[in-house]
Scaffold this active site. Structure first.
Site, PDB file in Angstrom:
ATOM      1  N   SER A   5       0.950  -1.302  -0.022  1.00  0.00           N
ATOM      2  CA  SER A   5      -0.153  -0.002   0.048  1.00  0.00           C
ATOM      3  C   SER A   5       0.697   1.400   0.032  1.00  0.00           C
ATOM      4  O   SER A   5       1.476   1.687  -1.104  1.00  0.00           O
ATOM      5  CB  SER A   5      -0.929   0.066   1.172  1.00  0.00           C
ATOM      6  OG  SER A   5      -1.918   0.843   1.105  1.00  0.00           O
ATOM      7  N   ASP A  11      -9.952  -5.502  -3.987  1.00  0.00           N
ATOM      8  CA  ASP A  11      -9.038  -4.461  -3.217  1.00  0.00           C
ATOM      9  C   ASP A  11     -10.195  -3.149  -2.937  1.00  0.00           C
ATOM     10  O   ASP A  11     -10.588  -2.789  -3.981  1.00  0.00           O
ATOM     11  CB  ASP A  11      -8.071  -3.873  -3.921  1.00  0.00           C
ATOM     12  CG  ASP A  11      -7.094  -3.026  -2.899  1.00  0.00           C
ATOM     13  OD1 ASP A  11      -7.591  -2.177  -2.388  1.00  0.00           O
ATOM     14  OD2 ASP A  11      -5.788  -3.470  -3.285  1.00  0.00           O
ATOM     15  N   HIS A  56      -7.582  -5.842  -0.080  1.00  0.00           N
ATOM     16  CA  HIS A  56      -6.541  -5.027   0.119  1.00  0.00           C
ATOM     17  C   HIS A  56      -5.462  -5.765   0.898  1.00  0.00           C
ATOM     18  O   HIS A  56      -5.406  -5.428   2.141  1.00  0.00           O
ATOM     19  CB  HIS A  56      -6.787  -3.554   0.748  1.00  0.00           C
ATOM     20  CG  HIS A  56      -5.674  -2.706   0.823  1.00  0.00           C
ATOM     21  ND1 HIS A  56      -5.227  -2.075  -0.474  1.00  0.00           N
ATOM     22  CD2 HIS A  56      -5.136  -2.106   1.668  1.00  0.00           C
ATOM     23  CE1 HIS A  56      -4.149  -1.286  -0.263  1.00  0.00           C
ATOM     24  NE2 HIS A  56      -4.128  -1.079   0.953  1.00  0.00           N
TER      25      HIS A  56
END
EC number: 3.1.2.-
Length: 235
Positions: free
Chosen positions: A119, A172, A206
């Site tokens: 991320s 995600d 995610h």
């Protein structure tokens, strides 16, 4: 904003031959990613790899009503990723060459140092791929942002031949997988990266998964010594 000292994990087989510097995501810590060292070091090919897991400073997060969290840069909105905290990003990017040079001072050549992240950590990873002036071993980008257009002024071609493993999930909820595909296109077509693999995982959010880790390991092993030229055939 005070920083926590990075977690360092020594190679199981000495002397160390490779180094991995891994950057976590929003609200996480270096400790939250030490499992990656344990997983990768199980493979004999990576028993001689050492690891560094930095922790981001705590800062107020605009999109979270200014509640504090560990972060490499501020998040201004959960709905739009166009407004990037360049000041915070650039400040965090200053840490990357320092950590790389620490490894070089320990005898690990640039070409055997891998940078990875999840991320926000993936943003640092890909920012390094675009800007670091020396060829590095490779890059691992997990669930990263959908665009790096804001980095165009920092582009260097030193790592266009380095291996890049980019992963993303179709579910995600932070960064859509379509953005990952756009990043892959820009790195290969616009920036000229020649060994950039994008792997999309059906149903993954995610996050990461066992299959993703297996794929990343296989990619790393296939590219550990990618900097070495192919041997000339015997005459």
């Amino acid at each position: 904003m005070s920083a926590t000292a990075p977690i360092r994990i020594a190679a199981r087989a000495q002397p160390a031959k490779y180094a991995f510097i891994i950057f976590h995501g929003l609200g996480d810590s270096g400790a939250g990613w030490t499992f990656l060292a344990e997983y990768l070091q199980r493979d004999p090919a990576l028993a001689s790899a050492q690891f560094v897991f930095p922790t981001a400073p705590v800062r107020p997060i605009t999109a979270n009503n200014f509640a504090p969290a560990t972060a490499w840069l501020d998040v201004r909105s959960w709905l739009s990723h166009e407004s990037v905290d360049l000041e915070g990003f650039n400040e965090s990017m200053k840490l990357v060459p320092k950590l790389i040079e620490e490894q070089v001072a320990q005898g690990i050549p640039y070409e055997r140092i891998w940078i990875g992240g999840f991320s926000q950590g993936a943003a640092l990873t890909m920012g390094t791929a675009l800007s670091f002036p020396h060829r590095l071993g490779g890059f691992l980008s997990f669930s990263g942002p959908p665009s790096y257009r804001w980095l165009e002024h920092t582009v260097s071609d030193a790592n266009t031949g380095a291996p890049v493993f980019q992963s993303h999930g179709t579910m995600d909820e932070v960064f859509p997988s379509s953005g990952a595909e756009a990043v892959h296109r820009s790195f290969t077509s616009q920036y000229g990266f020649k060994n950039h693999r994008l792997k999309i995982y059906d149903g993954l959010g995610h996050s990461i998964s066992p299959q993703l880790l297996d794929d990343a390991l296989a990619f790393i092993k296939a590219n550990l010594d990618a900097e070495k030229p192919a041997p000339r055939p015997a005459l």
